[in-house]
Structure formats: structure tokens, C-alpha cells
Design an enzyme around this catalytic site. Structure first.
Site, PDB file in Angstrom:
ATOM      1  N   THR A 122       0.825  -1.202   0.000  1.00 43.72           N
ATOM      2  CA  THR A 122       0.000   0.000   0.000  1.00 43.72           C
ATOM      3  C   THR A 122       0.866   1.262   0.000  1.00 43.72           C
ATOM      4  O   THR A 122       1.956   1.251   0.555  1.00 43.72           O
ATOM      5  CB  THR A 122      -0.874  -0.034   1.271  1.00 43.72           C
ATOM      6  OG1 THR A 122      -1.764  -1.122   1.136  1.00 43.72           O
ATOM      7  CG2 THR A 122      -1.636   1.233   1.500  1.00 43.72           C
ATOM      8  N   ARG A 172     -12.901  -8.958  -1.678  1.00 41.45           N
ATOM      9  CA  ARG A 172     -12.267  -8.670  -0.371  1.00 41.45           C
ATOM     10  C   ARG A 172     -11.866  -7.190  -0.291  1.00 41.45           C
ATOM     11  O   ARG A 172     -11.299  -6.639  -1.219  1.00 41.45           O
ATOM     12  CB  ARG A 172     -11.044  -9.562  -0.197  1.00 41.45           C
ATOM     13  CG  ARG A 172     -10.257  -9.304   1.094  1.00 41.45           C
ATOM     14  CD  ARG A 172      -9.106  -8.350   0.876  1.00 41.45           C
ATOM     15  NE  ARG A 172      -8.283  -8.202   2.084  1.00 41.45           N
ATOM     16  CZ  ARG A 172      -7.320  -7.317   2.225  1.00 41.45           C
ATOM     17  NH1 ARG A 172      -7.016  -6.507   1.227  1.00 41.45           N
ATOM     18  NH2 ARG A 172      -6.632  -7.246   3.337  1.00 41.45           N
ATOM     19  N   GLY A 205      -9.739  -4.495   2.216  1.00 43.56           N
ATOM     20  CA  GLY A 205      -8.857  -4.376   3.375  1.00 43.56           C
ATOM     21  C   GLY A 205      -9.092  -3.080   4.127  1.00 43.56           C
ATOM     22  O   GLY A 205     -10.150  -2.456   4.038  1.00 43.56           O
ATOM     23  N   ASP A 206      -8.075  -2.679   4.871  1.00 45.24           N
ATOM     24  CA  ASP A 206      -8.203  -1.493   5.720  1.00 45.24           C
ATOM     25  C   ASP A 206      -8.046  -0.182   4.963  1.00 45.24           C
ATOM     26  O   ASP A 206      -8.525   0.860   5.418  1.00 45.24           O
ATOM     27  CB  ASP A 206      -7.126  -1.530   6.816  1.00 45.24           C
ATOM     28  CG  ASP A 206      -5.717  -1.518   6.223  1.00 45.24           C
ATOM     29  OD1 ASP A 206      -5.445  -2.334   5.314  1.00 45.24           O
ATOM     30  OD2 ASP A 206      -4.885  -0.686   6.654  1.00 45.24           O
ATOM     31  N   THR A 217      -0.141   0.665   6.482  1.00 44.71           N
ATOM     32  CA  THR A 217       0.110  -0.417   5.538  1.00 44.71           C
ATOM     33  C   THR A 217       0.359  -1.692   6.330  1.00 44.71           C
ATOM     34  O   THR A 217       1.059  -1.667   7.344  1.00 44.71           O
ATOM     35  CB  THR A 217       1.314  -0.117   4.619  1.00 44.71           C
ATOM     36  OG1 THR A 217       1.526  -1.267   3.771  1.00 44.71           O
ATOM     37  CG2 THR A 217       2.592   0.179   5.382  1.00 44.71           C
ATOM     38  N   THR A 241      -1.282  -5.976   7.229  1.00 42.45           N
ATOM     39  CA  THR A 241      -2.337  -6.992   7.136  1.00 42.45           C
ATOM     40  C   THR A 241      -3.690  -6.332   7.397  1.00 42.45           C
ATOM     41  O   THR A 241      -4.068  -6.093   8.547  1.00 42.45           O
ATOM     42  CB  THR A 241      -2.090  -8.099   8.165  1.00 42.45           C
ATOM     43  OG1 THR A 241      -1.669  -7.505   9.398  1.00 42.45           O
ATOM     44  CG2 THR A 241      -0.977  -9.026   7.708  1.00 42.45           C
ATOM     45  N   GLY A 242      -4.409  -6.077   6.328  1.00 40.98           N
ATOM     46  CA  GLY A 242      -5.595  -5.233   6.404  1.00 40.98           C
ATOM     47  C   GLY A 242      -6.633  -5.684   7.409  1.00 40.98           C
ATOM     48  O   GLY A 242      -7.230  -4.852   8.113  1.00 40.98           O
TER      49      GLY A 242
HETATM   50  N1  ASP Z   1      -3.310  -2.968   3.989  1.00 41.67           N
HETATM   51  C1  ASP Z   1      -3.468  -3.470   2.648  1.00 41.67           C
HETATM   52  C2  ASP Z   1      -4.664  -4.380   2.565  1.00 41.67           C
HETATM   53  O1  ASP Z   1      -4.847  -5.166   3.476  1.00 41.67           O
HETATM   54  C3  ASP Z   1      -2.304  -4.211   2.141  1.00 41.67           C
HETATM   55  C4  ASP Z   1      -1.006  -3.484   2.192  1.00 41.67           C
HETATM   56  O2  ASP Z   1      -0.791  -2.632   3.064  1.00 41.67           O
HETATM   57  O3  ASP Z   1      -0.181  -3.757   1.337  1.00 41.67           O
HETATM   58  O4  ASP Z   1      -5.352  -4.351   1.583  1.00 41.67           O
END
Ligand code: ASP
Length: 345
Positions: free
Chosen positions: A211, A239, A241-242, A262, A264-265
Site C-alpha cells: 500500500t 475482499r 482491506g483497511d 500499511t 495486514t488489512g
Molecule cells: N493494507 C493493505 C490491505 O490489506 C495491504 C497493504 O498494506 O499492502 O489491503
């Protein structure tokens, strides 16, 4: 993902210095020192410096924090080195679903898009949602239709792909790794020795969360944050993410802090990570550093969260930290040279 010791940034801009300041990140993860030539590493550093230089110039000329963070993230989306916009990772069905968000600390207005596939710059769509939709988040084809109505550029869905990202998906699927973060998949593949070859990039592409994001404080004392991502390699279609979730991967409030995350979302959503930093400062009275460390070290780890965040508070202090081994990151204060870093030290 393997657990790493918590690492904190080499970058600590002078505390208590107000004034325009902007920080960016391009993902966090495991460092593979020596995996690439100094020329290759230089390419990452050059890109970070270019983005910081351009946005510092904008802020020097009076740009708002919101304009500066959107431009920084737009530039990072255009760069295929990072997992956002062009260069985004692939879903399990070999497509790209992009997420982005923005938040203005001045009035806590916010905008986000999720699961978009044809908007060249998702961060610009998030800005349009904030400014013109009357909503905070739009998803999928309806978000795209809105963005195109606002005049944003449309691209073919395959415009985002690169051969490197496709190979990353194919290796992840061949190894039956399931859903993996941008860079986790390649790490596991490299580690098991079957798929071979060092990952490319100063941060191992298999353990990096790709991210991109930016936070800024402008000359008027306003904060803003922006975040954009392709998500996770081999993710299930649909899906989210965050990154596009206000309070999870992005938050800004002039009373406290601007944050872009950035990692694990799913864990960042469960920890409400970006808002947690703000709440710890505004309600809990913690300093920027104490609040960020608490979230990155304690709160995220309690829910299995790996990654990092960048944050700038209302006094102009900046914090760029992570609980992995490295994070592409940089910060610039108007009148000073940009500083960039990749590894923990
Ligand atoms: N946070 C992002 C997600 O989970 C992934 C990332 O930070 O690369 O989509």
C-alpha cells in the site's frame, strides 16, 4: 508471516517544529539485504524523493495538506514499483481490485472507493467522493460510474498489471499459499526453495505490504491523510482491506493527527488502527510517539497485525514506524531536503 522484532524509524524530524511537513510510505515488510543492486535500490529512493520534492514544492506554494497528500499518492499510484494503481497485485481470478481513501482533518470530511477496476487513479476518485458525492464510500462499478461522471480517467482493467505481479500471483497459486499480502507470498515461496530466486526490491516483495500513503500538515495548521492499494495478492474477489476504511487505514483530525497505514488489512480493521492512534492522543493524552508505538507494537500485534504506519500530529511532529523489518518511507519539511529510508536503520 514470520514475527520480526519491532523496529522504529531512523527518521525523527525535529519535535515541536510546526509548519508544512509531509510524509509518505510505499509499504512495509521483510528486508532482503543484498537482493538487489544499488541501482535497483536507488530506483526506490529516487521515486520517494521525487514524490517528496514535488509535493514539498506544492506546499511551499501554498497547497493545502489535502491537495499535497492526494498528489503524493497519485504519483505513487503511477509508479509500478508500488502496489497501488499501476503495479497493483492480482486477485485470485487474475484481476485488480483497487481501494483508496482520503480524509481532511479540517472538518473530518472523508471519501473512499473500494473494489474499483477501471479508474486510473483511485485516490482521485476517493477525493471526488469526499467532495461531490454526499457519501463517504462508494464501491465497485457504481463508484466507477461516479468517478467517470466527475471526469476522471478510465483505463482498461489490464492497465494496472505488470509481469512481475502476475508472476507473483502464479507462484502464490502454485504453492497454494492462499491469500497473501503483496510481499508475503514471495517470501514464503523463496523460503521454501521450490520457486526460487531472491525477491526483487530492497524490501522482499513477498513480505512487503505494498500500500502507499501520505500524511501532511499544511501552513494553515490543517492535517490530511490519503491511502491507496491493490490489496493482497491472490485475495478473494470482493475482499476489502483497511486502506479504504476511514479509521482503519486512513484517518485525519486537526485536533490530533493524520495517519496512513500499511499491513495486514484485516488486523488493521479489527484494531481500528488509524483512529486508535488519534483516540490515544486526543482522549488518552498520549504523545504522537507513545500513541503510535502502542498501536504498532501492542494493539496490532494482539490481533496478528504486521505492518506500519506514518503519522503527523498537529504540532508537526512526524512518526514513521513499523513492526516488520523495513518500510519504504520518507518525510520532507519545507525548506529542508527530503529524507528517505527503507530499512530499519
Ligand atoms: N493494507 C493493505 C490491505 O490489506 C495491504 C497493504 O498494506 O499492502 O489491503
Amino acid at each position: 508471516m514470520p514475527r520480526h522484532p519491532s523496529r522504529f524509524p531512523a527518521l525523527w524530524p525535529a519535535a515541536g517544529v510546526r509548519g508544512p511537513v509531509l510524509a509518505i510510505h510505499g509499504g512495509a515488510g521483510t528486508i532482503r539485504r543484498g537482493a538487489l543492486t544499488s541501482e535497483e535500490e536507488s530506483a526506490y529512493r529516487l521515486e520517494l524523493r521525487t514524490v517528496l520534492g514535488r509535493t514539498a514544492q506544492m506546499m511551499e506554494q501554498g497547497a493545502s495538506a489535502m491537495d499535497a497528500v492526494v498528489e503524493a499518492v497519485r504519483m505513487l499510484e503511477e509508479c509500478p514499483l508500488f502496489n497501488a494503481g499501476r503495479g497493483a497485485v492480482y486477485t485470485a481470478d487474475r484481476r485488480h481490485e483497487l481501494d483508496a481513501s482520503v480524509m481532511d482533518g479540517r472538518d473530518r470530511s472523508a471519501g473512499a472507493v473500494a473494489g474499483v477496476t477501471r479508474i486510473r487513479n483511485p485516490v482521485l476518485a476517493a477525493r471526488q467522493v469526499k467532495d461531490h458525492s454526499g457519501h463517504v464510500m462508494l464501491i465497485g462499478p457504481a463508484a466507477e460510474a461516479f468517478a467517470f461522471e466527475q471526469g476522471l480517467e478510465r483505463v482498461e482493467p489490464d492497465w494496472f498489471g505488470t509481469p512481475q505481479r502476475l508472476a507473483q500471483l502464479e507462484r502464490a497459486q502454485a504453492a497454494a499459499l492462499g491469500q497473501v499480502l503483496d510481499h508475503d507470498g514471495q517470501q514464503a515461496l523463496a523460503d521454501d526453495g521450490r520457486h526460487g530466486g531472491p525477491a526483487r526490491g530492497p524490501i522482499d516483495e513477498s513480505t512487503k505490504f505494498g500500500t502507499v500513503g501520505a500524511v501532511a500538515l499544511d501552513a494553515h495548521g490543517h492535517l490530511a491523510a490519503a491511502t491507496s492499494t491493490g490489496g493482497m495478492t491472490n485475495k478473494r474477489p470482493g475482499r476489502v482491506g483497511d486502506s479504504p476504511i476511514i479509521g482503519a487505514g486512513c484517518y485525519a483530525d486537526d485536533r490530533s493527527v493524520a495517519v496512513s497505514c500499511t499491513g495486514t488489512g484485516e488486523a488493521f480493521i479489527r484494531a481500528a488502527a488509524a483512529h486508535e492512534v488519534s483516540a490515544l492522543m486526543r482522549i488518552g493524552g498520549l504523545s504522537l510517539q507513545a500513541a503510535c508505538e502502542r498501536v504498532v507494537v501492542d494493539e496490532l500485534r494482539q490481533v496478528g497485525g504486521d505492518g506500519g504506519l506514518i503519522a503527523i500530529d498537529a504540532q508537526g511532529n512526524a512518526w514513521l514506524g513499523f513492526n516488520t523489518e523495513g518500510m519504504y518511507r520518507g518525510v520532507v519539511r519545507i525548506g529542508s531536503d527530503p529524507e528517505v529510508a527503507i530499512h530499519a536503520d
